[in-house]
Scaffold this motif. Structure first.
Motif, mmCIF file in Angstrom:
data_model
loop_
_atom_site.group_PDB
_atom_site.id
_atom_site.type_symbol
_atom_site.label_atom_id
_atom_site.label_comp_id
_atom_site.label_asym_id
_atom_site.label_seq_id
_atom_site.Cartn_x
_atom_site.Cartn_y
_atom_site.Cartn_z
ATOM 1 N N CYS A 188 0.860 -1.173 0.000
ATOM 2 C CA CYS A 188 0.000 0.000 0.000
ATOM 3 C C CYS A 188 0.903 1.232 0.000
ATOM 4 O O CYS A 188 1.960 1.222 0.643
ATOM 5 N N ALA A 189 0.478 2.270 -0.691
ATOM 6 C CA ALA A 189 1.262 3.498 -0.746
ATOM 7 C C ALA A 189 0.342 4.710 -0.711
ATOM 8 O O ALA A 189 -0.821 4.635 -1.124
ATOM 9 N N ALA A 190 0.896 5.808 -0.211
ATOM 10 C CA ALA A 190 0.145 7.065 -0.136
ATOM 11 C C ALA A 190 0.984 8.189 -0.718
ATOM 12 O O ALA A 190 2.221 8.183 -0.605
ATOM 13 N N ASN A 191 0.294 9.139 -1.318
ATOM 14 C CA ASN A 191 0.991 10.301 -1.861
ATOM 15 C C ASN A 191 0.008 11.460 -1.952
ATOM 16 O O ASN A 191 -1.200 11.242 -2.068
ATOM 17 N N SER A 192 0.535 12.661 -1.973
ATOM 18 C CA SER A 192 -0.350 13.832 -2.011
ATOM 19 C C SER A 192 -1.138 13.895 -3.320
ATOM 20 O O SER A 192 -2.268 14.392 -3.344
ATOM 21 N N VAL A 193 -0.528 13.374 -4.385
ATOM 22 C CA VAL A 193 -1.220 13.318 -5.681
ATOM 23 C C VAL A 193 -0.886 11.993 -6.350
ATOM 24 O O VAL A 193 0.107 11.349 -6.015
ATOM 25 N N PHE A 194 -1.728 11.587 -7.282
ATOM 26 C CA PHE A 194 -1.422 10.381 -8.038
ATOM 27 C C PHE A 194 -0.253 10.657 -8.974
ATOM 28 O O PHE A 194 -0.221 11.667 -9.669
ATOM 29 N N VAL A 195 0.708 9.746 -8.988
ATOM 30 C CA VAL A 195 1.805 9.805 -9.942
ATOM 31 C C VAL A 195 1.952 8.427 -10.566
ATOM 32 O O VAL A 195 1.653 7.419 -9.936
ATOM 33 N N ASP A 196 2.415 8.397 -11.808
ATOM 34 C CA ASP A 196 2.522 7.119 -12.504
ATOM 35 C C ASP A 196 3.935 6.550 -12.454
ATOM 36 O O ASP A 196 4.287 5.704 -13.275
ATOM 37 N N ILE A 197 4.710 7.022 -11.499
ATOM 38 C CA ILE A 197 6.052 6.500 -11.288
ATOM 39 C C ILE A 197 6.101 5.876 -9.903
ATOM 40 O O ILE A 197 5.759 6.526 -8.919
ATOM 41 N N VAL A 198 6.534 4.628 -9.820
ATOM 42 C CA VAL A 198 6.540 3.919 -8.531
ATOM 43 C C VAL A 198 7.323 4.713 -7.491
ATOM 44 O O VAL A 198 6.873 4.900 -6.362
ATOM 45 N N ASP A 199 8.490 5.195 -7.867
ATOM 46 C CA ASP A 199 9.347 5.897 -6.913
ATOM 47 C C ASP A 199 8.787 7.257 -6.512
ATOM 48 O O ASP A 199 9.333 7.900 -5.615
#
Length: 122
Positions: A96-107
């Protein structure tokens, strides 16, 4: 940083189903895009599915479209991945991962859980 804890992995026969859950610690969980990724032995981590903060935008990797469903409950700080019609090639550690915005790069994703093993037997 968001603390993430996955659960729900296990061993299942091909054609079976599993439901993964991810519990997040952030008070502002509802402001984060959430994603599921997987890593099979000897392979790089890859994107599986993602959902925007509101749930209004959802993305899937092509091989799981029609079989996996991502959802979120902002009141419970959780995101789920319902996996149906599982195949042996779905075997991997799921993160599971979280980020402020969706990005299409795993890193590009900022916070990660420790992962849960999914094994699909043939």
């Amino acid at each position: 940083q968001v603390q993430l804890v996955e659960s729900g992995g296990g061993l299942v026969q091909a054609g079976g189903s599993l439901r993964l859950s991810c519990l997040a610690s952030a008070r502002t969980f509802s402001s984060y895009a959430m994603g599921w990724f997987r890593q099979a032995p000897g392979k790089e981590r890859e994107f599986v599915a993602a959902i925007s903060w509101s749930g209004g935008s959802i993305y899937y990797e092509d091989s799981v479209k029609g079989r996996f469903t991502i959802s979120r409950d902002n009141a419970k700080n959780t995101v789920h991945l319902q996996m149906n019609s599982l195949k042996p090639e779905d075997t991997a550690v799921y993160y599971c991962a979280a980020n402020s915005v969706f990005v299409d790069i795993v890193d590009g994703w900022g916070s990660w859980g420790q992962g849960t093993q999914v094994t699909v037997s043939s």
